[in-house]
Design a protein around this motif. Structure first.
Motif, PDB file in Angstrom:
ATOM      1  N   GLY A   1       0.852  -1.181   0.000  1.00  7.89           N
ATOM      2  CA  GLY A   1       0.000   0.000   0.000  1.00  7.89           C
ATOM      3  C   GLY A   1       0.889   1.233   0.000  1.00  7.89           C
ATOM      4  N   MET A   2       0.779   2.045  -1.054  1.00  4.66           N
ATOM      5  CA  MET A   2       1.682   3.183  -1.272  1.00  4.66           C
ATOM      6  C   MET A   2       0.970   4.505  -1.077  1.00  4.66           C
ATOM      7  N   ASN A   3       1.728   5.510  -0.657  1.00  6.10           N
ATOM      8  CA  ASN A   3       1.244   6.884  -0.718  1.00  6.10           C
ATOM      9  C   ASN A   3       1.384   7.383  -2.156  1.00  6.10           C
ATOM     10  N   GLY A   4       0.598   8.386  -2.510  1.00  3.01           N
ATOM     11  CA  GLY A   4       0.739   9.005  -3.829  1.00  3.01           C
ATOM     12  C   GLY A   4      -0.025   8.290  -4.933  1.00  3.01           C
TER      13      GLY A   4
ATOM     14  N   GLU B   1      -0.909  -0.986  -4.652  1.00  2.00           N
ATOM     15  CA  GLU B   1      -2.126  -0.184  -4.720  1.00  2.00           C
ATOM     16  C   GLU B   1      -1.966   1.050  -3.845  1.00  2.00           C
ATOM     17  N   ASN B   2      -2.736   2.084  -4.145  1.00  2.00           N
ATOM     18  CA  ASN B   2      -2.765   3.283  -3.314  1.00  2.00           C
ATOM     19  C   ASN B   2      -3.296   2.941  -1.919  1.00  2.00           C
TER      20      ASN B   2
ATOM     21  N   TYR C   1     -12.141   1.409  -7.630  1.00  2.00           N
ATOM     22  CA  TYR C   1     -12.084   2.217  -8.852  1.00  2.00           C
ATOM     23  C   TYR C   1     -10.924   3.193  -8.739  1.00  2.00           C
ATOM     24  N   SER C   2     -10.002   3.132  -9.730  1.00  2.00           N
ATOM     25  CA  SER C   2      -8.799   3.963  -9.684  1.00  2.00           C
ATOM     26  C   SER C   2      -8.740   5.027 -10.774  1.00  2.00           C
ATOM     27  N   GLY C   3      -9.652   4.943 -11.750  1.00  4.49           N
ATOM     28  CA  GLY C   3      -9.630   5.912 -12.850  1.00  4.49           C
ATOM     29  C   GLY C   3      -8.722   5.468 -13.975  1.00  4.49           C
ATOM     30  N   THR C   4      -8.807   6.167 -15.109  1.00  7.00           N
ATOM     31  CA  THR C   4      -8.035   5.766 -16.288  1.00  7.00           C
ATOM     32  C   THR C   4      -6.540   5.988 -16.117  1.00  7.00           C
ATOM     33  N   LYS C   5      -6.157   6.961 -15.302  1.00  9.46           N
ATOM     34  CA  LYS C   5      -4.728   7.226 -15.071  1.00  9.46           C
ATOM     35  C   LYS C   5      -4.367   7.065 -13.598  1.00  9.46           C
ATOM     36  N   PHE C   6      -5.184   6.272 -12.888  1.00  4.74           N
ATOM     37  CA  PHE C   6      -4.919   5.899 -11.491  1.00  4.74           C
ATOM     38  C   PHE C   6      -4.925   7.098 -10.533  1.00  4.74           C
TER      39      PHE C   6
ATOM     40  N   ILE D   1      -4.274   0.406   6.705  1.00  5.42           N
ATOM     41  CA  ILE D   1      -3.749   0.206   5.347  1.00  5.42           C
ATOM     42  C   ILE D   1      -2.995  -1.115   5.264  1.00  5.42           C
ATOM     43  N   LEU D   2      -2.269  -1.463   6.307  1.00  5.40           N
ATOM     44  CA  LEU D   2      -1.575  -2.753   6.342  1.00  5.40           C
ATOM     45  C   LEU D   2      -2.581  -3.899   6.236  1.00  5.40           C
ATOM     46  N   GLU D   3      -3.668  -3.823   6.994  1.00  3.38           N
ATOM     47  CA  GLU D   3      -4.692  -4.864   6.933  1.00  3.38           C
ATOM     48  C   GLU D   3      -5.331  -4.903   5.553  1.00  3.38           C
ATOM     49  N   GLY D   4      -5.553  -3.724   4.969  1.00  2.00           N
ATOM     50  CA  GLY D   4      -6.092  -3.665   3.610  1.00  2.00           C
ATOM     51  C   GLY D   4      -5.151  -4.308   2.606  1.00  2.00           C
ATOM     52  N   ALA D   5      -3.848  -4.115   2.804  1.00  2.00           N
ATOM     53  CA  ALA D   5      -2.849  -4.722   1.918  1.00  2.00           C
ATOM     54  C   ALA D   5      -2.903  -6.245   2.004  1.00  2.00           C
ATOM     55  N   ILE D   6      -3.103  -6.772   3.208  1.00  5.87           N
ATOM     56  CA  ILE D   6      -3.200  -8.228   3.380  1.00  5.87           C
ATOM     57  C   ILE D   6      -4.449  -8.769   2.680  1.00  5.87           C
ATOM     58  N   PHE D   7      -5.592  -8.083   2.836  1.00  8.96           N
ATOM     59  CA  PHE D   7      -6.802  -8.479   2.103  1.00  8.96           C
ATOM     60  C   PHE D   7      -6.546  -8.447   0.595  1.00  8.96           C
ATOM     61  N   PHE D   8      -5.884  -7.406   0.141  1.00 14.63           N
ATOM     62  CA  PHE D   8      -5.552  -7.234  -1.279  1.00 14.63           C
ATOM     63  C   PHE D   8      -4.710  -8.409  -1.773  1.00 14.63           C
ATOM     64  N   GLY D   9      -3.719  -8.791  -0.989  1.00 17.35           N
ATOM     65  CA  GLY D   9      -2.859  -9.921  -1.340  1.00 17.35           C
ATOM     66  C   GLY D   9      -3.599 -11.241  -1.349  1.00 17.35           C
TER      67      GLY D   9
END
Length: 371
Positions: A134-137, A174-175, A216-221, A356-364
């Motif tokens: 999970g990244m900033n930016g 991911e953001n 949803y991230s959009g066409t250019k994220f 965000i860490l927990e979200g990253a684990i779900f994402f993985g």
């Protein structure tokens, strides 16, 4: 792995422990075939049998199938402005190990060096199936690229390629605010919605968007970068970390509020103390926090008119403000809605540092079971 075996594992992951009969009914696969695959999974140390222990039931308890603790381990990483937080999770929802590295005053190159060091520590102790970051930016989640990180001064850093080359493990990116939205969808206030927005106010400001139960991230994220929507168009508007002037973030970000207290009162206080004093009714801090109502309402109304979600979930330490703040926010929203008979469904999610860490684990885990 054939499709039916994959369906069995995915069903247990998404719905929790199931009996052989329940799996047969849900998937439309004969009990004989289900039984054969379950035996294989048990022999391969993927699944275990558990007796149902519900009180008040008469008769023989059902045997449910669940994952073994050491199956499907995913490494979640949160790259924030001040630290890297990492943790190993499994399909049971357990956080098996956690560690963090401080990043203050480090260059972008050193951040990458620290990231590699932290990952090496985890993969030395665990068999990791997926690394999820999970990244900033601004993040290109499709190609695994950090397009822009103001905090690290990164531009177009090929994180997926770098990490997969180094560790030979699938890497997804991911953001961070999007991962907060994913966490709310899986295990929070977003479970009841198909379409909702997480409006996160922290050291930066951003939105995570769920449309028809998908990110949803959009066409250019760049969807969800609400913190950089123009808010103050005056000549003396504050300069944002992105280089523009008067962004919404320049008024709402935690560090901006801390900075304002220092400039106006010469006091060095952490954000939590400012909120605490406002909640106690201390005049200066009470008025200071109320002055944020206009900015936060501006951001909420933007998202409401653009996407018309079922709900907007506010996250961040600002949720610790008492009713004096939120009642005023609701009043401003009600007065500025196009349809005066409607109310925005505004929810507050309790601040948690590991969201965000927990979200990253779900994402993985989603990636592991579906890819």
């Amino acid at each position: 792995m054939n499709l039916n075996k994959k369906k069995i594992l995915t069903t247990i992951y998404e719905n929790g422990p199931k009996s052989r009969k329940e799996l047969s009914d849900i998937l439309g696969i004969s009990k004989t075939i289900i039984g054969r695959y379950i035996k294989q999974f048990i022999d391969e140390n993927i699944l275990i049998e558990e007796k149902e222990t519900l009180k008040g039931l008469v008769g023989k308890p059902q045997i449910k199938l669940n994952f073994k603790k050491d199956f499907g381990r995913v490494l979640g990483i949160h790259l924030s402005d001040k630290e890297i937080r990492g943790g190993v999770g499994n399909p049971l929802g357990e956080l098996l190990e956690f560690d963090s590295i401080n990043l203050e005053k480090l260059s972008g190159e050193l951040v990458l060096e620290k990231l590699l060091k932290l990952i090496k520590k985890f993969i030395t102790n665990y068999k990791i199936e997926v690394i999820a970051l999970g990244m900033n930016g601004v993040v290109d989640s499709k190609n695994g690229v950090s397009i822009l990180s103001v905090y690290y001064n990164w531009k177009n850093i090929q994180l997926k390629k770098i990490l997969e080359t180094e560790f030979n493990i699938p890497v997804i990116l991911e953001n961070g605010t999007n991962l907060m939205a994913l966490r709310e969808k899986r295990n929070g206030l977003g479970k009841k919605f198909k379409n909702f927005i997480v409006f996160n106010i922290d050291e930066g400001v951003g939105a995570g968007i769920i449309v028809e139960e998908k990110l949803y991230s959009g066409t250019k994220f760049e969807a969800g970068e609400i913190g950089h929507a123009p808010y103050d168009y005056s000549e003396d508007a504050p300069i944002c970390s992105c280089g523009n002037k008067g962004c919404l973030e320049t008024y709402l970000a935690n560090w901006r509020v801390v900075e304002r207290v220092y400039k106006e009162k010469g006091m060095i206080l952490i954000y939590e103390e400012i909120i605490h004093r406002a909640n106690k009714g201390e005049t200066y801090f009470y008025k200071l926090i109320l002055s944020l109502v206009k900015a936060i309402s501006h951001g909420i109304l933007w998202t409401e008119y653009l996407l018309n979600p079922e709900g907007i979930i506010i996250t961040g330490k600002i949720t610790e403000c008492k009713d004096f703040f939120w009642k005023e926010v609701q009043r401003v929203l009600n007065n500025n809605l196009l349809n005066k008979d409607k109310k925005i469904c505004l929810l507050k999610s309790r601040y948690e540092k590991n969201s965000i860490l927990e979200g990253a684990i779900f994402f993985g885990l989603d990636y592991y079971f579906n890819k």
